[in-house]
Design a protein around this motif. Structure first.
Motif, mmCIF file in Angstrom:
data_model
loop_
_atom_site.group_PDB
_atom_site.id
_atom_site.type_symbol
_atom_site.label_atom_id
_atom_site.label_comp_id
_atom_site.label_asym_id
_atom_site.label_seq_id
_atom_site.Cartn_x
_atom_site.Cartn_y
_atom_site.Cartn_z
ATOM 1 N N THR A 11 0.845 -1.199 0.000
ATOM 2 C CA THR A 11 0.000 0.000 0.000
ATOM 3 C C THR A 11 0.879 1.247 0.000
ATOM 4 O O THR A 11 0.690 2.150 -0.816
ATOM 5 C CB THR A 11 -0.896 0.014 1.265
ATOM 6 O OG1 THR A 11 -1.624 -1.188 1.288
ATOM 7 C CG2 THR A 11 -1.837 1.193 1.255
ATOM 8 N N ALA A 42 3.088 2.275 -3.180
ATOM 9 C CA ALA A 42 2.486 3.110 -4.227
ATOM 10 C C ALA A 42 2.613 4.592 -3.870
ATOM 11 O O ALA A 42 2.957 5.412 -4.721
ATOM 12 C CB ALA A 42 1.019 2.729 -4.412
ATOM 13 N N VAL A 43 2.347 4.930 -2.598
ATOM 14 C CA VAL A 43 2.454 6.337 -2.176
ATOM 15 C C VAL A 43 3.900 6.805 -2.330
ATOM 16 O O VAL A 43 4.172 7.921 -2.771
ATOM 17 C CB VAL A 43 1.983 6.495 -0.708
ATOM 18 C CG1 VAL A 43 2.118 7.956 -0.263
ATOM 19 C CG2 VAL A 43 0.549 6.036 -0.553
ATOM 20 N N PHE A 69 4.281 7.103 -6.344
ATOM 21 C CA PHE A 69 3.367 7.963 -7.107
ATOM 22 C C PHE A 69 3.082 9.279 -6.384
ATOM 23 O O PHE A 69 2.493 10.179 -6.953
ATOM 24 C CB PHE A 69 2.023 7.257 -7.343
ATOM 25 C CG PHE A 69 2.120 5.994 -8.154
ATOM 26 C CD1 PHE A 69 3.208 5.753 -8.985
ATOM 27 C CD2 PHE A 69 1.106 5.038 -8.111
ATOM 28 C CE1 PHE A 69 3.284 4.594 -9.725
ATOM 29 C CE2 PHE A 69 1.183 3.877 -8.858
ATOM 30 C CZ PHE A 69 2.279 3.649 -9.651
ATOM 31 N N GLY A 70 3.452 9.362 -5.114
ATOM 32 C CA GLY A 70 2.915 10.454 -4.304
ATOM 33 C C GLY A 70 3.813 11.667 -4.109
ATOM 34 O O GLY A 70 3.469 12.558 -3.339
ATOM 35 N N LYS A 73 1.949 14.712 -4.887
ATOM 36 C CA LYS A 73 0.505 14.630 -4.670
ATOM 37 C C LYS A 73 0.106 14.585 -3.206
ATOM 38 O O LYS A 73 -1.049 14.845 -2.883
ATOM 39 C CB LYS A 73 -0.042 13.379 -5.389
ATOM 40 C CG LYS A 73 0.054 13.513 -6.889
ATOM 41 C CD LYS A 73 -0.253 12.216 -7.583
ATOM 42 C CE LYS A 73 0.026 12.365 -9.077
ATOM 43 N NZ LYS A 73 0.332 11.126 -9.720
ATOM 44 N N PHE A 79 -5.227 8.863 -8.148
ATOM 45 C CA PHE A 79 -3.839 8.755 -7.672
ATOM 46 C C PHE A 79 -3.107 7.625 -8.403
ATOM 47 O O PHE A 79 -2.025 7.800 -8.952
ATOM 48 C CB PHE A 79 -3.865 8.508 -6.162
ATOM 49 C CG PHE A 79 -2.515 8.344 -5.527
ATOM 50 C CD1 PHE A 79 -1.769 9.453 -5.171
ATOM 51 C CD2 PHE A 79 -1.991 7.079 -5.281
ATOM 52 C CE1 PHE A 79 -0.521 9.308 -4.585
ATOM 53 C CE2 PHE A 79 -0.755 6.927 -4.694
ATOM 54 C CZ PHE A 79 -0.012 8.045 -4.349
ATOM 55 N N TYR A 80 -3.770 6.470 -8.429
ATOM 56 C CA TYR A 80 -3.137 5.317 -9.077
ATOM 57 C C TYR A 80 -3.104 5.502 -10.605
ATOM 58 O O TYR A 80 -2.123 5.168 -11.259
ATOM 59 C CB TYR A 80 -3.883 4.023 -8.716
ATOM 60 C CG TYR A 80 -3.467 3.489 -7.365
ATOM 61 C CD1 TYR A 80 -2.324 2.712 -7.227
ATOM 62 C CD2 TYR A 80 -4.191 3.781 -6.218
ATOM 63 C CE1 TYR A 80 -1.923 2.231 -5.986
ATOM 64 C CE2 TYR A 80 -3.804 3.307 -4.974
ATOM 65 C CZ TYR A 80 -2.665 2.531 -4.867
ATOM 66 O OH TYR A 80 -2.269 2.066 -3.649
ATOM 67 N N ASP A 117 -3.044 8.239 -12.441
ATOM 68 C CA ASP A 117 -1.989 9.178 -12.847
ATOM 69 C C ASP A 117 -0.607 8.567 -12.618
ATOM 70 O O ASP A 117 0.295 8.734 -13.432
ATOM 71 C CB ASP A 117 -2.099 10.482 -12.045
ATOM 72 C CG ASP A 117 -3.324 11.284 -12.475
ATOM 73 O OD1 ASP A 117 -3.865 10.991 -13.554
ATOM 74 O OD2 ASP A 117 -3.736 12.179 -11.713
ATOM 75 N N GLY A 118 -0.483 7.866 -11.494
ATOM 76 C CA GLY A 118 0.805 7.255 -11.159
ATOM 77 C C GLY A 118 1.240 6.262 -12.228
ATOM 78 O O GLY A 118 2.366 6.326 -12.732
ATOM 79 N N PHE A 119 0.312 5.390 -12.620
ATOM 80 C CA PHE A 119 0.669 4.386 -13.632
ATOM 81 C C PHE A 119 0.926 5.041 -14.997
ATOM 82 O O PHE A 119 1.807 4.639 -15.738
ATOM 83 C CB PHE A 119 -0.439 3.335 -13.759
ATOM 84 C CG PHE A 119 -0.399 2.310 -12.658
ATOM 85 C CD1 PHE A 119 0.677 1.441 -12.535
ATOM 86 C CD2 PHE A 119 -1.421 2.213 -11.723
ATOM 87 C CE1 PHE A 119 0.727 0.491 -11.517
ATOM 88 C CE2 PHE A 119 -1.386 1.277 -10.695
ATOM 89 C CZ PHE A 119 -0.307 0.420 -10.601
ATOM 90 N N GLU A 138 2.052 7.971 -15.640
ATOM 91 C CA GLU A 138 3.287 8.755 -15.709
ATOM 92 C C GLU A 138 4.545 7.902 -15.539
ATOM 93 O O GLU A 138 5.652 8.424 -15.534
ATOM 94 C CB GLU A 138 3.248 9.853 -14.629
ATOM 95 C CG GLU A 138 2.266 10.965 -14.967
ATOM 96 C CD GLU A 138 1.845 11.765 -13.743
ATOM 97 O OE1 GLU A 138 2.525 11.668 -12.704
ATOM 98 O OE2 GLU A 138 0.821 12.468 -13.838
#
Lengths: 523, 85
Positions: A113, A116-117, A120-121, A124, B27-28, B30-32, B34
């Motif tokens: 979990t 991912a943060v 990707f975070g 954000k 969130f996911y 956009d993450g994937f 990019e």
């Protein structure tokens, strides 16, 4: 059929060793690099310096490569438990199930979990939330290791359980005894601290390459400063936990210790062999003829094993033939007692088939700790259950040369890496590291050395447990399933191909990413 | 008129964005989208999982004691342990 079974067990052992060794190429870097990334990001959080953000992001990229390629490789080991080691899987009962389930539910989900943060975070979520996610990923990765190591420790030192004769399973009676057994605590601390050292050596080695190439110098020097201090602290911690391991092994697995030291005749004030060359197996019968030559430290083995320089350390011959004066039972007697326990199991099996409830109840009382006869039977006979399957007392001796040399590779490499971390930290602090090009090359070459030490440690732990799958209770050849050897051999080579491809992909992608270097660098 | 339509659309979008599941999805997503290196890693990961769970698990690793009750498993393993004497 028997030959095919033995071949199947040997192939299963080879397959399990192959899978575990390859799996362990990915794991220690994940454990250590996750913490180093979190420390770098903490620097960014504290100082607000974008340099630390870029540095953390670069190492996180390498962490992601290692994580993505290594994740799930351990699942194959769980498949092998069900197929190749079905007797073992049933025998361990819920002891393995509980820690592995906790690992799957808690640690793996925590890790994935927040993973991912972490990736990707960056833009954000808030800086604080992102830092928490990075730390939670690191904690999750290390908690995963805890549960696996707890399960493994139970195989070395089975505690906190009772044997159910009806289901032929060991049922957990105390979760805390299993979790907090001295073997589990020490195995976890030694494995994790040595993995932190490996990750530190990896960061130092990659950074050394940048210094040699004259690229990203600030990032390389800052990474080296952090990693060398981190590596030094955790190499000391690994040395301390390793020393504790030796003392615990002396109590719970004395044969493993004797084999690691190639100590054939027990003695008081036993010396520690620093290095030596062993004679061939048939020539080794006592301490007088075990070595071509050896270098020893007087009294050190007694001191390290029992915290007393004059303490008695039993040798292989004492453990096989017994030593009445020291209260050591001969292996032949243990085999006799183990056979008696197996006979009772057979009586129970027959009684169940014929419906003879009187005999069933009689045997059930023997396997019940709460009855007087049960307490004696479990202590005197069932405790040696696995010995009943040995054909000769010498079968209780593990592979002495493998253990002796693997142990010295682990300790020697660990000691070298400790000194390397200290020297690199000092030179880097004095801004003299860049000029020591030979040392930068040594730092790069130390990366495979750290992996070698890590693998050697596991060889000592697992090969030293032989012939047991579960210490004293279940030998490996009985733990295996009745399956043909051909499918196991075929899958062995499939795994070899799969893991080699994964390792090649990992090394290739890592090298490419290292060549690209950190992004957005203005250096 | 165009400006008003744009404002309404943005407000609806903002309301949607405030809903937690939508934000998590975004969130996911956009993450994937990019990802650069991540795409290669995902490809390796998916191929690996396919090999492990489909090819190896189904073809080579049937659980020897699967589908049996605890008693039946005990019966089988007990006879195995006795057989090895």
């Amino acid at each position: 059929m028997v030959t095919d079974l033995m071949q199947s067990v040997e192939w299963s052992r080879a397959q399990f060793a192959l899978t575990a060794i390859y799996h362990w190429l990915f794991v220690p870097l994940t454990l250590g690099l996750s913490v180093l990334c979190a420390l770098m990001e903490t620097q960014y959080y504290r100082t607000g310096d974008l340099f630390w953000k870029r540095t953390a992001q670069f190492w996180m990229r390498l962490f992601a490569v290692n994580f993505a390629i290594g994740v799930a490789t351990g699942l194959i080991l769980e498949f092998e438990f069900g197929t190749n080691w079905s007797n073992y899987s049933n025998f361990v009962g819920d002891i393995f199930g509980a820690p592995l389930a906790i690992e799957g539910i808690m640690a793996f989900f925590l890790e994935s979990t927040f993973f991912a943060v972490m990736f990707f975070g960056w833009e954000k979520v808030s800086r604080g939330f992102h830092l928490s996610a990075t730390w939670l990923t690191a904690i999750g990765a290390n908690l995963s290791a805890l549960w696996i190591l707890v399960a493994n420790s139970w195989m070395q030192y089975p505690v906190g359980c009772r044997f159910d004769i009806a289901t032929v399973r060991n049922e957990m009676t105390s979760f805390w005894d299993v979790l907090l057994s001295p073997v589990a605590i020490n195995k976890f601390s030694h494995t994790v601290t040595s993995s932190f050292l490996l990750a530190a050596v990896f960061v130092m080695g990659v950074s050394a390459w940048y210094l040699l190439k004259g690229r990203h110098r600030r990032m390389a020097r800052s990474s080296i400063a952090l990693a060398s201090a981190f590596g030094f602290v955790f190499s000391l911690a690994a040395a301390f936990s390793g020393d504790r391991s030796g003392a615990i092994v002396a109590r719970v697995q004395p044969m493993k210790l004797a084999a690691m030291e190639a100590l054939y005749d027990g003695r008081e004030a036993a010396p520690l062999t620093l290095f030596g060359i062993l004679r061939p197996e048939e020539a080794r019968t006592s301490d007088d003829d075990a070595f071509h030559f050896k270098v020893e430290i007087p009294k050190m083995l007694s001191l390290m094993s029992f915290r007393d320089a004059g303490a008695y350390v039993p040798g292989i011959n004492d453990l096989v033939e017994g030593n009445e004066a020291r209260g050591i039972l001969p292996t032949a007697l243990k085999m006799e007692r183990g056979r008696h326990a197996i006979e009772q199991l057979a009586r129970y099996h027959t009684a169940r088939k014929t419906g003879d409830t009187a005999v069933m109840q009689e045997v059930e009382r023997l396997f019940d700790r709460d009855t007087p006869e049960g307490e004696a039977f479990l202590r005197d006979c069932f405790a040696y259950f696995g010995y009943g399957y040995l054909e000769s007392p010498r079968d209780a001796v593990p592979n002495v040369p493998l253990l002796f040399y693997a142990f010295r590779v682990m300790v020697g490499a660990g000691g070298f890496l400790l000194l390397l971390c200290a020297a690199v930290w000092w030179l880097n602090r004095r801004q003299r590291l860049d000029k020591q090009r030979w040392l930068l090359r040594v730092m790069i070459l130390s990366i495979p050395l750290a992996y070698l030490a890590s693998q050697a440690g596991w060889i000592v732990a697992e090969a030293g447990r032989q012939p047991w799958a579960i210490q004293d209770l279940l030998p490996v050849h009985v733990a295996g399933s009745y399956i043909g050897s051909t499918p196991v051999a075929v899958t062995f080579f499939l795994f070899l191909a799969l893991f080699t491809a994964l390792l090649a992909a990992e090394i290739g992608i890592l090298c490419r990413q290292i060549k690209i270097g950190p992004k957005e660098s203005n250096e | 008129m165009i400006e008003r339509r744009y404002t309404v659309h943005a407000a609806m979008k903002n309301r949607k964005e405030r809903i937690l599941p939508c934000r998590i999805f975004r969130f996911y997503y956009d993450g994937f989208r990019e990802m650069t290196l991540g795409k290669t890693l995902w490809a390796i990961l998916l191929i690996k999982l396919f090999v492990i769970f489909v090819i190896l698990r189904l073809l080579f690793f049937p659980d020897a004691l699967a589908g049996k009750s605890e008693e039946e498993r005990g019966e089988i393993v007990r006879s195995e342990l006795i057989k090895h004497r």
